[in-house]
Motif scaffolding. Structure first.
Motif, PDB file in Angstrom:
ATOM      1  N   UNK A 126       0.842  -1.198   0.000  1.00  0.00           N
ATOM      2  CA  UNK A 126       0.000   0.000   0.000  1.00  0.00           C
ATOM      3  C   UNK A 126       0.872   1.241   0.000  1.00  0.00           C
ATOM      4  N   UNK A 127       0.651   2.159  -0.926  1.00  0.00           N
ATOM      5  CA  UNK A 127       1.421   3.412  -0.937  1.00  0.00           C
ATOM      6  C   UNK A 127       0.923   4.371   0.140  1.00  0.00           C
ATOM      7  N   UNK A 128       1.841   5.126   0.725  1.00  0.00           N
ATOM      8  CA  UNK A 128       1.458   6.071   1.771  1.00  0.00           C
ATOM      9  C   UNK A 128       2.236   7.363   1.636  1.00  0.00           C
ATOM     10  N   UNK A 129       1.711   8.397   2.253  1.00  0.00           N
ATOM     11  CA  UNK A 129       2.409   9.661   2.428  1.00  0.00           C
ATOM     12  C   UNK A 129       2.314  10.049   3.886  1.00  0.00           C
ATOM     13  N   UNK A 130       3.354  10.671   4.404  1.00  0.00           N
ATOM     14  CA  UNK A 130       3.407  11.022   5.826  1.00  0.00           C
ATOM     15  C   UNK A 130       3.918  12.454   5.971  1.00  0.00           C
ATOM     16  N   UNK A 131       3.266  13.207   6.829  1.00  0.00           N
ATOM     17  CA  UNK A 131       3.799  14.478   7.318  1.00  0.00           C
ATOM     18  C   UNK A 131       4.088  14.304   8.801  1.00  0.00           C
ATOM     19  N   UNK A 132       5.319  14.553   9.200  1.00  0.00           N
ATOM     20  CA  UNK A 132       5.718  14.385  10.603  1.00  0.00           C
ATOM     21  C   UNK A 132       6.280  15.688  11.129  1.00  0.00           C
ATOM     22  N   UNK A 155     -11.097   4.130  -1.255  1.00  0.00           N
ATOM     23  CA  UNK A 155     -10.160   3.197  -0.643  1.00  0.00           C
ATOM     24  C   UNK A 155      -9.028   3.871   0.097  1.00  0.00           C
ATOM     25  N   UNK A 156      -8.833   5.165  -0.083  1.00  0.00           N
ATOM     26  CA  UNK A 156      -7.803   5.878   0.662  1.00  0.00           C
ATOM     27  C   UNK A 156      -8.231   6.037   2.115  1.00  0.00           C
ATOM     28  N   UNK A 157      -7.232   6.116   2.994  1.00  0.00           N
ATOM     29  CA  UNK A 157      -7.504   6.297   4.418  1.00  0.00           C
ATOM     30  C   UNK A 157      -6.578   7.366   4.971  1.00  0.00           C
ATOM     31  N   UNK A 158      -7.112   8.150   5.893  1.00  0.00           N
ATOM     32  CA  UNK A 158      -6.365   9.248   6.506  1.00  0.00           C
ATOM     33  C   UNK A 158      -6.347   9.049   8.013  1.00  0.00           C
ATOM     34  N   UNK A 159      -5.206   9.287   8.633  1.00  0.00           N
ATOM     35  CA  UNK A 159      -5.098   9.182  10.095  1.00  0.00           C
ATOM     36  C   UNK A 159      -4.201  10.290  10.619  1.00  0.00           C
ATOM     37  N   UNK A 160      -4.477  10.713  11.840  1.00  0.00           N
ATOM     38  CA  UNK A 160      -3.712  11.773  12.495  1.00  0.00           C
ATOM     39  C   UNK A 160      -3.526  11.380  13.953  1.00  0.00           C
ATOM     40  N   UNK A 161      -2.298  11.501  14.470  1.00  0.00           N
ATOM     41  CA  UNK A 161      -2.061  11.070  15.851  1.00  0.00           C
ATOM     42  C   UNK A 161      -0.816  11.736  16.406  1.00  0.00           C
ATOM     43  N   UNK A 162      -0.620  11.543  17.719  1.00  0.00           N
ATOM     44  CA  UNK A 162       0.551  12.071  18.423  1.00  0.00           C
ATOM     45  C   UNK A 162       1.261  10.927  19.127  1.00  0.00           C
ATOM     46  N   UNK A 163       2.531  10.756  18.810  1.00  0.00           N
ATOM     47  CA  UNK A 163       3.363   9.772  19.493  1.00  0.00           C
ATOM     48  C   UNK A 163       4.006  10.484  20.683  1.00  0.00           C
ATOM     49  N   UNK A 164       3.401  10.340  21.858  1.00  0.00           N
ATOM     50  CA  UNK A 164       3.846  11.088  23.026  1.00  0.00           C
ATOM     51  C   UNK A 164       5.235  10.669  23.483  1.00  0.00           C
ATOM     52  N   UNK A 165       5.609   9.431  23.253  1.00  0.00           N
ATOM     53  CA  UNK A 165       6.913   8.949  23.715  1.00  0.00           C
ATOM     54  C   UNK A 165       8.040   9.751  23.072  1.00  0.00           C
ATOM     55  N   UNK A 178      -2.987   6.999   3.306  1.00  0.00           N
ATOM     56  CA  UNK A 178      -2.646   5.683   2.757  1.00  0.00           C
ATOM     57  C   UNK A 178      -3.657   5.324   1.676  1.00  0.00           C
ATOM     58  N   UNK A 179      -3.144   5.017   0.499  1.00  0.00           N
ATOM     59  CA  UNK A 179      -4.014   4.610  -0.597  1.00  0.00           C
ATOM     60  C   UNK A 179      -4.315   3.118  -0.486  1.00  0.00           C
TER      61      UNK A 179
END
Length: 599
Positions: A205-211, A280-290, A299-300
């Motif tokens: 699955x292809x993805x793109x990330x903004x961090x 079929x694309x999916x979007x998620x947003x989160x915070x990795x507190x560690x 994600x497509x």
């Protein structure tokens, strides 16, 4: 005192209270200093838990290995466009070094240009990643990730005329290519291709990330402005403050049926992932507190390739300034659904959007945002003129009825009910509405707040000059009574300090004078309490609004001046001649102290 003036006092006091509460609750933001020696945040590996599709088979894992390089610094390719400059790293093919050519940090011509995206190891890492998450027939080592070292197949420099193509062979039968192109403004297009020359089918699955590592150091934390996560999914806009991000352990993927985009928005800048329009694309947003990393993913759908098959997917990345014209063109010509809503128009969007549209077009015609604000004020006052005309005609008639109203008061004595009845009969007979004088004032409140929102939020007011000393209409008047507005050889107080609030600039002083002159169209009320309120109100407003954006004060001065002129001319046309000079003189006369036996 007649009911007309009482209503006017009530409306004015209400306006004052509303604006004072607004000012107390939402004070102008303080400038936050950034420690250049602050330690860099260094991330370690992270992986999002694999998801399972509806068929029960394992689908591709959306993996984001956001790590610091373990190998020596990877080679970089230069990015150079009319709007952007920077580099992209061949480690992961990261777009992680990007500055905005046309925007500087301060008004100083020698100040640094705005640095939007930064690599791991810098003071505030913020970058975009793209890749493939492994599914059936592949493992994590056989797909490109954040640390994959890509080879350059074509292109030596990324410009609007010269895209670059990267290549990586996993040695297991799959060859991955990534073509990156960019336009003259702020939009990148990332085309990811995989060719399966192996002997068995594979899925990925292809993805793109903004961090983003940590919150921005220059976060305004101002209620009127949204900063943080933003996404548009199938026409529904969602905004998330940084403190409201879901933890990584509670990751939720939101399906996109048709159109969507996700990213981070700052005061004037934004980075956004825009996956290709497909179900079929999916979007998620989160915070990795560690590790204190804020992240948003697109994600497509999972691609399954039989031997000999090839798949290509596209994702766009917007990274730049929130210019209204540019964002609107992406929405209208590039089919980025709802992209203009990335600008924080607020609850009064039905006012802020048309007000800004008109202001923007006036500026295109006039070429100066300060004069455009004054022209906008003229247009708003012209639109409200029919209502203002009725109001001022009613005020003139009320002045004519003043002797008869005094007679009714004398006849009614202490019978308040009889007085009210007689007054209503008089109003009805003479066709006068005593409340009509309040309407223009009340209508100014939402317009005032909407213009405040436009001036504070929109990029076009940032560093926009007007005349002389006003170099930035989005900032308070920099002149100060502290040095006699530049006549004395010392500087002005620090913005936001108590001295800056006390020793006001030229524009706030003009605001106070314009309000004071507007009051002098009518004699001072006879009631001492009301007289004191009227006497202090212009000067309280002067100090209260002194720290507001200069553009807003320019609007208020223009509004007061036009209102004064309208009211004076309309009242004269109705036979009532305001004695402005006489009212000014009388306001400076000492009032005789009442004798003890005076009633």
């Amino acid at each position: 005192m007649d009911d007309q003036n009482k209503n006017l006092i009530l409306a004015t006091a209400l306006s004052f209270i509303v604006i004072m509460v607004w000012f107390v609750m939402f004070p102008p933001p303080e400038t936050q200093s950034v420690d250049p020696n602050a330690p860099a945040v260094v991330a370690t590996d992270t992986a999002i838990t694999p998801s399972v599709d509806t068929s029960g088979e394992k689908s591709a894992t959306s993996t984001a290995e956001v790590t610091e390089a373990t190998a020596p610094e990877a080679p970089r390719l230069e990015i150079d466009t009319p709007s952007l400059k920077g580099t992209l790293s061949l480690q992961g093919g990261r777009i992680d070094d990007l500055s905005l050519k046309n925007y500087r940090e301060t008004l100083d011509p020698g100040s640094d240009i705005v640095h939007l995206l930064k690599p791991v190891g810098s003071d505030a890492p913020y970058y975009a990643l793209f890749g493939w998450a492994p599914g059936a027939g592949l493992n994590a080592e056989q797909v490109p990730n954040a640390n994959t070292i890509w080879q350059v197949e074509a292109g030596e420099k990324l410009t609007p005329d010269t895209p670059v193509t990267l290549k990586w062979d996993n040695g297991a039968g799959q060859v991955f290519k990534r073509q990156i192109s960019v336009d003259a403004d702020f939009m990148f297009e990332i085309s990811q291709t995989v060719e399966n020359s192996g002997t068995s089918s594979v899925s990925m699955a292809p993805y793109g990330i903004l961090a983003r590592h940590g919150m921005p150091a220059d976060l305004k934390n101002f209620f009127i402005l949204h900063e943080g996560g933003i996404r548009m999914i199938d026409g529904e806009l969602t905004e998330s403050d940084y403190e409201d991000f879901e933890p990584a352990s509670a990751l939720k993927e939101i399906a996109v049926e048709a159109d969507g985009w996700t990213g981070f928005t700052d005061h004037f800048w934004m980075a956004t992932l825009i996956p290709q329009n497909e179900s079929g694309a999916k979007i998620s947003t989160f915070h990795d507190a560690r590790r204190d990393i804020y992240q948003t993913n697109s994600k497509l759908r999972t691609e399954t390739l039989a031997p000999g098959e090839t798949a290509t997917v596209h994702t766009r990345l917007f990274a730049g300034a929130k210019e209204w014209d540019t964002i609107r063109s992406y929405q209208n010509q590039a089919n980025v659904e709802g992209f203009l809503d990335s600008i924080d128009w607020g609850w009064f969007f039905f006012l802020t959007k048309p007000i800004f549209w008109l202001l923007h077009n006036l500026n295109a015609l006039i070429g100066n945002m300060g004069w455009s604000i004054i022209a906008l004020t003229l247009i708003i006052k012209a639109a409200l003129l029919p209502l203002a005309f009725k109001s001022y005609v009613s005020m003139a008639k009320m002045k004519e009825l003043q002797p008869r109203m005094e007679e009714l008061k004398a006849a009614a004595g202490d019978d308040r009910q009889q007085l009210q009845k007689s007054m209503m009969e008089l109003y009805k007979k003479e066709k006068v509405n005593p409340a009509s004088g309040c309407l223009p004032i009340l209508l100014q409140i939402p317009i005032f707040f909407s213009l405040y929102k436009v001036i504070f939020v929109t990029l076009e007011l940032r560093h926009a000059p007007w005349i002389g000393w006003i170099k930035d209409l989005s900032a308070p008047d920099p002149s100060s009574l502290y040095n006699l507005w530049g006549a004395l050889p010392w500087g002005t107080p620090e913005p936001g300090s108590i001295l800056a609030l006390i020793f006001i600039g030229i524009l706030p002083l003009l605001l106070g004078i314009s309000m004071w002159l507007q009051q002098k169209l009518n004699p001072a009320p006879t009631d001492p309490t009301q007289q004191m309120i009227f006497a202090w109100m212009p000067w309280v407003f002067m100090f209260m609004l002194g720290s507001f954006a200069s553009g807003l004060v320019v609007y208020w001065i223009a509004n007061n001046t036009i209102t004064f002129t309208q009211q004076y001319l309309i009242m004269r046309s109705q036979g009532y001649k305001p004695d402005v000079f006489g009212n000014i003189v009388s306001s400076f006369k000492r009032k005789p102290k009442p004798k003890p036996d005076d009633k």
